[in-house]
Structure formats: C-alpha cells, structure tokens
Design a protein around this motif. Sequence first.
Motif, PDB file in Angstrom:
ATOM      1  N   GLU A  16      83.828  87.087-118.798  1.00  0.00           N
ATOM      2  CA  GLU A  16      84.316  85.708-118.756  1.00  0.00           C
ATOM      3  C   GLU A  16      83.292  84.796-118.085  1.00  0.00           C
ATOM      4  O   GLU A  16      83.026  83.681-118.563  1.00  0.00           O
ATOM      5  N   ARG A  17      82.708  85.268-116.977  1.00  0.00           N
ATOM      6  CA  ARG A  17      81.721  84.448-116.266  1.00  0.00           C
ATOM      7  C   ARG A  17      80.455  84.274-117.094  1.00  0.00           C
ATOM      8  O   ARG A  17      79.854  83.191-117.117  1.00  0.00           O
ATOM      9  N   LEU A  18      80.042  85.313-117.787  1.00  0.00           N
ATOM     10  CA  LEU A  18      78.829  85.215-118.592  1.00  0.00           C
ATOM     11  C   LEU A  18      79.037  84.307-119.804  1.00  0.00           C
ATOM     12  O   LEU A  18      78.147  83.525-120.167  1.00  0.00           O
ATOM     13  N   HIS A  19      80.186  84.392-120.429  1.00  0.00           N
ATOM     14  CA  HIS A  19      80.465  83.521-121.574  1.00  0.00           C
ATOM     15  C   HIS A  19      80.469  82.048-121.165  1.00  0.00           C
ATOM     16  O   HIS A  19      80.214  81.170-122.010  1.00  0.00           O
ATOM     17  N   ALA A  20      80.729  81.775-119.886  1.00  0.00           N
ATOM     18  CA  ALA A  20      80.730  80.397-119.400  1.00  0.00           C
ATOM     19  C   ALA A  20      79.357  79.949-118.903  1.00  0.00           C
ATOM     20  O   ALA A  20      79.183  78.783-118.553  1.00  0.00           O
ATOM     21  N   HIS A  21      78.380  80.866-118.889  1.00  0.00           N
ATOM     22  CA  HIS A  21      77.043  80.592-118.361  1.00  0.00           C
ATOM     23  C   HIS A  21      76.208  79.902-119.450  1.00  0.00           C
ATOM     24  O   HIS A  21      76.000  80.446-120.534  1.00  0.00           O
ATOM     25  N   ALA A  22      75.713  78.706-119.165  1.00  0.00           N
ATOM     26  CA  ALA A  22      75.031  77.905-120.184  1.00  0.00           C
ATOM     27  C   ALA A  22      73.840  78.620-120.792  1.00  0.00           C
ATOM     28  O   ALA A  22      73.599  78.526-122.002  1.00  0.00           O
ATOM     29  N   ALA A  23      73.060  79.335-119.990  1.00  0.00           N
ATOM     30  CA  ALA A  23      71.883  80.019-120.523  1.00  0.00           C
ATOM     31  C   ALA A  23      72.265  81.280-121.291  1.00  0.00           C
ATOM     32  O   ALA A  23      71.683  81.577-122.345  1.00  0.00           O
ATOM     33  N   PHE A  24      73.226  82.026-120.788  1.00  0.00           N
ATOM     34  CA  PHE A  24      73.657  83.236-121.485  1.00  0.00           C
ATOM     35  C   PHE A  24      74.169  82.902-122.884  1.00  0.00           C
ATOM     36  O   PHE A  24      73.989  83.687-123.820  1.00  0.00           O
ATOM     37  N   ARG A  25      74.771  81.750-123.043  1.00  0.00           N
ATOM     38  CA  ARG A  25      75.326  81.350-124.331  1.00  0.00           C
ATOM     39  C   ARG A  25      74.243  81.132-125.387  1.00  0.00           C
ATOM     40  O   ARG A  25      74.538  81.030-126.576  1.00  0.00           O
ATOM     41  N   GLU A  26      72.968  81.067-124.972  1.00  0.00           N
ATOM     42  CA  GLU A  26      71.883  80.797-125.907  1.00  0.00           C
ATOM     43  C   GLU A  26      71.104  82.051-126.313  1.00  0.00           C
ATOM     44  O   GLU A  26      70.136  81.955-127.061  1.00  0.00           O
TER      45      GLU A  26
END
Length: 345
Positions: free
Chosen positions: A297-307
Amino acid sequence: MPPTSRPLRKLGFLTIGLFDAADPGRGHESTLRLIELGERLGFDSAWIRHRHLQYGISSPVAVLAAASQRTRRIQLGTAVTPLGWENPLRLAEDLATVDVLSGGRLNPGVSVGPPAHYDRVKGALYPDTADAEDFGFERVRRLLDLVRGKPATDFSGTEGFEVFSDIVQPHSLGLGERMWYGGGSLRSARWAGEHGMNFLTSSVVKVEDTGGADGPPDFAAIQSSLIREFRAHHPDGEAARVSHGLVVIPTDSASPAQRAKYAEYAARRLPRTASPQGPARQLFAPDLVGTSAELAERLHAHAAFREVDEVAFALPFTFEYEDYVQILTDMATKLGPALGWRPAG
C-alpha cells in the motif's frame, strides 16, 4: 504519472556483504549463499554494494564471478562501483570477463565523484597523479566506450607469436546495454539518459532548487523528477530502464524479536530523513517496515515507485544471516506477489 502503479516486472535485492575482520571468509560466503537463495526464490537480480577500506565487500566484481559459478539464471549487479577508485580500462576487462563467465548476466552499476576521504587515501591510490585525476563523467564515458567495443589502442595484429587486439578482450556483446548509473541529482539523471545507460535510484537524493516551494522537501517527488529527467533524455524514452531501490523490510514471517529489532533499526535512522543532510544536501528516504500488505500500500502511493516496474530493495546493513533469509523469503513469497510480480522460473 500513471493512475496506479505498474505491475512489478523484476524483483531484486541489494546487500553490502558485511564481514568480521577476524573471519572475512565467513561473511563473503554468507553473501554468496544469499545470492543462491535469491535464485531459488525466483528473484530476478542480486546486487552488491561497493565498500573500500571498510568491513564490506571491496571487490564485488570478484564476488560476482564466484556467484556466477554457483547460479545459472539470476542477474548479478554492482550498486554501485565508485569509479574514482578504478582504472576504466582495467575495470572494463574485469567486467567483460565476469560477464562471459556468467553467460551474460552482469549488470555493472557505477557512479562518479572523488573517493571518500580523498585527502587521506590519495597517497596510496594515486601517489603520482592525485591532483590531476578527473573524477567527473568523463571517467564513465571512457568505461562505456571500452565496454562497448571502441578501440583502446591504435595497435592490433601479430607481434612474434602473440596476437593483439585494439579493443578490450574478451569483448562481451550486450554488456554495454546493461551498464547502469547510480544517481541522485538531475544532472546525473540527464547524463545517464543522454549516454544510453540504465538508471539506478536509491534511498538517497540530492535536494536541489525547489523553486520556492513551501514545506519540507518531498523525497518521492524528487525521485520521480529524476526518473522523468532521465527518460526525457534517453533514446528509449519511457521504455528506458529504471530500478527503484529503498530499504524495505517485510515482517510477515518475522518473530516478535525480529519485528522489534527491525522497528528499532528504522526508528534509529528516521531523524536523518527530516531534512537535507550535509553540504551536498542529501535527503534520505525512511526505511519501510511492515507486513507485505502494508508495504504494498505504501509503495503504490510512492510517486517514484509508480513510475517503474523493477526494483532492487536494499537489505539493512547490520542484520544477521537468518534475518536476511526471513526478509528475502517474505519479499519473494508475499511482497512481490502483492506488487504484481511473478517469480522467475
């Protein structure tokens, strides 16, 4: 920015390979065993940090040569080799040799800048040329040219019974496409893109001009801007490879004692994430600790991880081998699938 994170395509891990000065062989063997475990668990890649004059692996290329003979599939990388300590020609030979031995699985990651504590080590490292050495991007360009097959000399042919090549031997086709740059600034992201490298991000970025923005700097937003800058200057554009690397500690199968240790470790390091550190204005990301569901959940909300769609999660430096086994097992069996990843066959 995509509305949701891309499914994770490649899962990797990063270790520093700590050892006891009185028994260095045991620590190096533990690192090799972790890489073997990573392959069994289906990880796509294993990466080793580079540490000089410390009790961490000083020669990851040599260690990865050993790992290449104990594994068959997993990709093997350095994250990162500081080129200030290296001669690009000799390093190109070592990298090509290990890539050949591994069957084309080596992923060298590099960075630039003067060696740490340079004033104290330059007499041993560069006794005759310390003040003339160039620690900028030109050093990376030299390495790239040599790895990619550009001539190192104007001489080739036969001399007596010996045959000479004008390019680095062995020449490993494909290695030039697997060169990574580890960067935390817009300048480094841009340079890596312009020179067709892959890009390694980590838990450290440089806080640059914020344009008058209010509030504390946002690590994820800064890291996301680096990824966009890199891809904007890369020939492959949005398809250019970026690997995301944070300290991520899943606790699904951890014992109560392990959970307490992990929480204490992250809490001890948290204060450095509040503001930029030192003259270089480095900003550190918080370590992520929790169940795989919480971490996803935290990673999916991370702007850089989403890219990105590949990661090399960093293992904490100071834990025991049994802790790393638990963390890697949870990453492969719980966290990875929660992020859309499937283990390699």
